[in-house]
Motif scaffolding. Structure first.
Motif, PDB file in Angstrom:
ATOM      1  N   ALA A  60       0.873  -1.309  -0.052  1.00 44.42           N
ATOM      2  CA  ALA A  60       0.063   0.052  -0.076  1.00 44.42           C
ATOM      3  C   ALA A  60       0.721   1.257   0.180  1.00 44.42           C
ATOM      4  CB  ALA A  60      -0.930  -0.022   1.164  1.00 44.42           C
ATOM      5  N   ASP A  61       2.203   1.174  -0.161  1.00 44.28           N
ATOM      6  CA  ASP A  61       3.018   2.236  -0.241  1.00 44.28           C
ATOM      7  C   ASP A  61       2.917   3.001   1.145  1.00 44.28           C
ATOM      8  OD1 ASP A  61       5.244   3.556  -1.127  1.00 44.28           O
ATOM      9  OD2 ASP A  61       3.890   5.203  -2.279  1.00 44.28           O
ATOM     10  N   LEU A  62       2.951   2.342   2.288  1.00 47.11           N
ATOM     11  CA  LEU A  62       2.928   2.914   3.598  1.00 47.11           C
ATOM     12  C   LEU A  62       4.226   2.437   4.311  1.00 47.11           C
ATOM     13  CD1 LEU A  62      -0.610   2.278   4.603  1.00 47.11           C
ATOM     14  CD2 LEU A  62       0.406   4.236   4.012  1.00 47.11           C
ATOM     15  N   ALA A  63       5.438   2.905   3.775  1.00 46.09           N
ATOM     16  CA  ALA A  63       6.644   2.436   4.035  1.00 46.09           C
ATOM     17  C   ALA A  63       6.869   2.742   5.644  1.00 46.09           C
ATOM     18  CB  ALA A  63       8.021   3.013   3.232  1.00 46.09           C
ATOM     19  N   GLU A  64       6.464   3.803   6.290  1.00 42.81           N
ATOM     20  CA  GLU A  64       6.806   4.076   7.597  1.00 42.81           C
ATOM     21  C   GLU A  64       6.072   3.004   8.654  1.00 42.81           C
ATOM     22  OE1 GLU A  64       5.580   6.394   5.677  1.00 42.81           O
ATOM     23  OE2 GLU A  64       6.627   8.080   5.722  1.00 42.81           O
ATOM     24  N   ASP A  65       4.855   2.660   8.237  1.00 41.08           N
ATOM     25  CA  ASP A  65       4.224   1.507   8.909  1.00 41.08           C
ATOM     26  C   ASP A  65       4.893   0.386   8.795  1.00 41.08           C
ATOM     27  OD1 ASP A  65       2.400   3.544   9.619  1.00 41.08           O
ATOM     28  OD2 ASP A  65       0.889   3.145   8.108  1.00 41.08           O
ATOM     29  N   ALA A  66       5.332  -0.067   7.629  1.00 44.22           N
ATOM     30  CA  ALA A  66       6.018  -1.076   7.321  1.00 44.22           C
ATOM     31  C   ALA A  66       7.317  -1.266   8.148  1.00 44.22           C
ATOM     32  CB  ALA A  66       6.264  -1.266   5.779  1.00 44.22           C
ATOM     33  N   LEU A  67       8.053  -0.518   8.137  1.00 46.38           N
ATOM     34  CA  LEU A  67       9.244  -0.377   8.906  1.00 46.38           C
ATOM     35  C   LEU A  67       8.882  -0.562  10.388  1.00 46.38           C
ATOM     36  CD1 LEU A  67      12.401   0.036   8.809  1.00 46.38           C
ATOM     37  CD2 LEU A  67      11.894   2.560   9.026  1.00 46.38           C
ATOM     38  N   GLU A  68       7.839   0.141  11.005  1.00 49.90           N
ATOM     39  CA  GLU A  68       7.617  -0.113  12.355  1.00 49.90           C
ATOM     40  C   GLU A  68       7.218  -1.417  12.425  1.00 49.90           C
ATOM     41  OE1 GLU A  68       3.858   1.428  14.995  1.00 49.90           O
ATOM     42  OE2 GLU A  68       4.897   2.886  13.988  1.00 49.90           O
ATOM     43  N   ASP A  69       6.212  -1.908  11.867  1.00 52.35           N
ATOM     44  CA  ASP A  69       6.037  -3.413  11.982  1.00 52.35           C
ATOM     45  C   ASP A  69       7.165  -4.273  12.025  1.00 52.35           C
ATOM     46  OD1 ASP A  69       3.196  -3.125  12.551  1.00 52.35           O
ATOM     47  OD2 ASP A  69       2.452  -3.320  10.484  1.00 52.35           O
ATOM     48  N   SER A 101      13.313 -12.669   7.307  1.00 51.72           N
ATOM     49  CA  SER A 101      11.903 -11.999   6.755  1.00 51.72           C
ATOM     50  C   SER A 101      11.993 -10.716   7.307  1.00 51.72           C
ATOM     51  CB  SER A 101      10.903 -12.740   7.060  1.00 51.72           C
ATOM     52  OG  SER A 101       9.575 -12.324   6.337  1.00 51.72           O
ATOM     53  N   ALA A 102      12.023 -10.300   8.695  1.00 44.82           N
ATOM     54  CA  ALA A 102      11.821  -9.177   8.983  1.00 44.82           C
ATOM     55  C   ALA A 102      12.969  -8.106   8.631  1.00 44.82           C
ATOM     56  CB  ALA A 102      11.841  -9.179  10.584  1.00 44.82           C
ATOM     57  N   LEU A 103      14.007  -8.524   8.759  1.00 45.55           N
ATOM     58  CA  LEU A 103      15.030  -7.655   8.084  1.00 45.55           C
ATOM     59  C   LEU A 103      14.999  -7.367   6.575  1.00 45.55           C
ATOM     60  CD1 LEU A 103      18.112  -9.416   9.905  1.00 45.55           C
ATOM     61  CD2 LEU A 103      17.146  -7.245  10.464  1.00 45.55           C
ATOM     62  N   SER A 104      14.553  -8.164   5.997  1.00 43.23           N
ATOM     63  CA  SER A 104      14.299  -7.849   4.161  1.00 43.23           C
ATOM     64  C   SER A 104      13.106  -6.898   4.223  1.00 43.23           C
ATOM     65  CB  SER A 104      13.847  -9.214   3.751  1.00 43.23           C
ATOM     66  OG  SER A 104      13.436  -9.060   2.268  1.00 43.23           O
ATOM     67  N   ARG A 105      11.979  -7.063   5.053  1.00 43.93           N
ATOM     68  CA  ARG A 105      11.066  -6.160   4.999  1.00 43.93           C
ATOM     69  C   ARG A 105      11.453  -4.750   5.535  1.00 43.93           C
ATOM     70  NH1 ARG A 105       6.497  -8.624   3.164  1.00 43.93           N
ATOM     71  NH2 ARG A 105       5.962 -10.596   3.495  1.00 43.93           N
ATOM     72  N   MET A 106      12.217  -4.712   6.580  1.00 48.39           N
ATOM     73  CA  MET A 106      12.736  -3.495   6.806  1.00 48.39           C
ATOM     74  C   MET A 106      13.568  -3.018   5.890  1.00 48.39           C
ATOM     75  SD  MET A 106      13.799  -4.785  10.818  1.00 48.39           S
ATOM     76  CE  MET A 106      14.761  -3.270  11.139  1.00 48.39           C
ATOM     77  N   ALA A 107      14.526  -3.668   5.114  1.00 47.17           N
ATOM     78  CA  ALA A 107      15.390  -3.154   4.050  1.00 47.17           C
ATOM     79  C   ALA A 107      14.580  -2.606   3.109  1.00 47.17           C
ATOM     80  CB  ALA A 107      16.377  -4.147   3.418  1.00 47.17           C
ATOM     81  N   HIS A 108      13.514  -3.334   2.560  1.00 49.39           N
ATOM     82  CA  HIS A 108      12.527  -2.838   1.480  1.00 49.39           C
ATOM     83  C   HIS A 108      11.698  -1.452   1.922  1.00 49.39           C
ATOM     84  CE1 HIS A 108      12.776  -6.044  -1.447  1.00 49.39           C
ATOM     85  NE2 HIS A 108      12.612  -7.046  -0.252  1.00 49.39           N
ATOM     86  N   ALA A 109      11.483  -1.303   2.965  1.00 53.24           N
ATOM     87  CA  ALA A 109      10.784  -0.043   3.734  1.00 53.24           C
ATOM     88  C   ALA A 109      11.684   0.901   3.760  1.00 53.24           C
ATOM     89  CB  ALA A 109      10.301  -0.564   5.036  1.00 53.24           C
ATOM     90  N   LYS A 110      12.870   0.728   4.286  1.00 57.03           N
ATOM     91  CA  LYS A 110      13.856   1.823   4.133  1.00 57.03           C
ATOM     92  C   LYS A 110      14.262   2.391   2.614  1.00 57.03           C
ATOM     93  CE  LYS A 110      16.225   0.873   8.616  1.00 57.03           C
ATOM     94  NZ  LYS A 110      17.319   0.187   9.168  1.00 57.03           N
ATOM     95  N   ALA A 111      14.145   1.458   1.878  1.00 59.63           N
ATOM     96  CA  ALA A 111      14.209   1.597   0.491  1.00 59.63           C
ATOM     97  C   ALA A 111      13.324   2.637  -0.051  1.00 59.63           C
ATOM     98  CB  ALA A 111      14.514   0.295  -0.350  1.00 59.63           C
ATOM     99  N   ALA A 112      12.102   2.168   0.210  1.00 64.42           N
ATOM    100  CA  ALA A 112      10.883   2.889  -0.286  1.00 64.42           C
ATOM    101  C   ALA A 112      10.877   4.467   0.397  1.00 64.42           C
ATOM    102  CB  ALA A 112       9.677   2.114   0.065  1.00 64.42           C
ATOM    103  N   LEU A 113      11.200   4.356   1.576  1.00 63.46           N
ATOM    104  CA  LEU A 113      11.336   6.004   2.282  1.00 63.46           C
ATOM    105  C   LEU A 113      12.399   6.582   1.531  1.00 63.46           C
ATOM    106  CD1 LEU A 113      10.891   4.729   6.008  1.00 63.46           C
ATOM    107  CD2 LEU A 113       9.208   6.233   4.672  1.00 63.46           C
ATOM    108  N   GLY A 114      13.577   5.860   1.247  1.00 71.05           N
ATOM    109  CA  GLY A 114      14.516   6.500   0.450  1.00 71.05           C
ATOM    110  C   GLY A 114      14.204   7.047  -0.890  1.00 71.05           C
ATOM    111  N   ARG A 115      13.447   6.284  -1.835  1.00 72.03           N
ATOM    112  CA  ARG A 115      13.090   6.707  -2.919  1.00 72.03           C
ATOM    113  C   ARG A 115      11.946   7.818  -2.755  1.00 72.03           C
ATOM    114  NH1 ARG A 115      12.915   1.042  -3.411  1.00 72.03           N
ATOM    115  NH2 ARG A 115      10.702   1.068  -3.117  1.00 72.03           N
ATOM    116  N   ARG A 116      10.939   7.791  -1.707  1.00 74.16           N
ATOM    117  CA  ARG A 116      10.138   8.858  -1.500  1.00 74.16           C
ATOM    118  C   ARG A 116      10.717  10.128  -1.371  1.00 74.16           C
ATOM    119  NH1 ARG A 116       6.041   7.384   2.722  1.00 74.16           N
ATOM    120  NH2 ARG A 116       5.429   5.696   1.198  1.00 74.16           N
TER     121      ARG A 116
END
Length: 123
Positions: A60-69, A101-116
């Protein structure tokens, strides 16, 4: 307690199906209810729910929430891993998979925040 665990697991399954069907609002609601139903002492179940919700937030492109979870899930898995005896290889392997899996999702969320942030700089 077992009923609450079963209900939380069933809600997760429904949430995952909703997410695959691109019904993101429904999936988010179901993940939230699953987390509410999961007993406080069931850290692995709660971590699993948070990982599912983190994936949904990325969709849903909610990277902040993804990173927190994902961060909360990673911390819960690490706490559980510290309590598992070294001779329980299966449990440790599951915890390792969840941690990755958690570390991977954190990396994806950080990348999405960087792109934003990069797109905001261009605007």
């Amino acid at each position: 307690m077992q009923q609450a665990i079963t209900t939380a697991e069933q809600l997760c399954a429904l949430a995952e199906r909703s997410a695959r069907a691109k019904q993101l609002d429904t999936a988010r609601l179901l993940f939230g209810k699953a987390l509410d139903m999961a007993p406080a002492d069931e850290q692995l179940l709660r971590a699993s729910i948070r990982l599912g919700r983190a994936g949904l937030c990325l969709m849903a492109d909610l990277a902040e929430d993804a990173l927190e979870d994902a961060s909360a899930a990673w911390a819960a898995v690490q706490r559980e891993a510290a309590e598992v005896p070294a001779d329980h290889a299966e449990v440790l392997a599951l915890l390792d998979t969840m941690s990755n899996s958690a570390l991977s999702r954190m990396a994806h969320a950080k990348a999405a925040l960087g792109r934003r942030a990069a797109l905001a700089d261009l605007a």
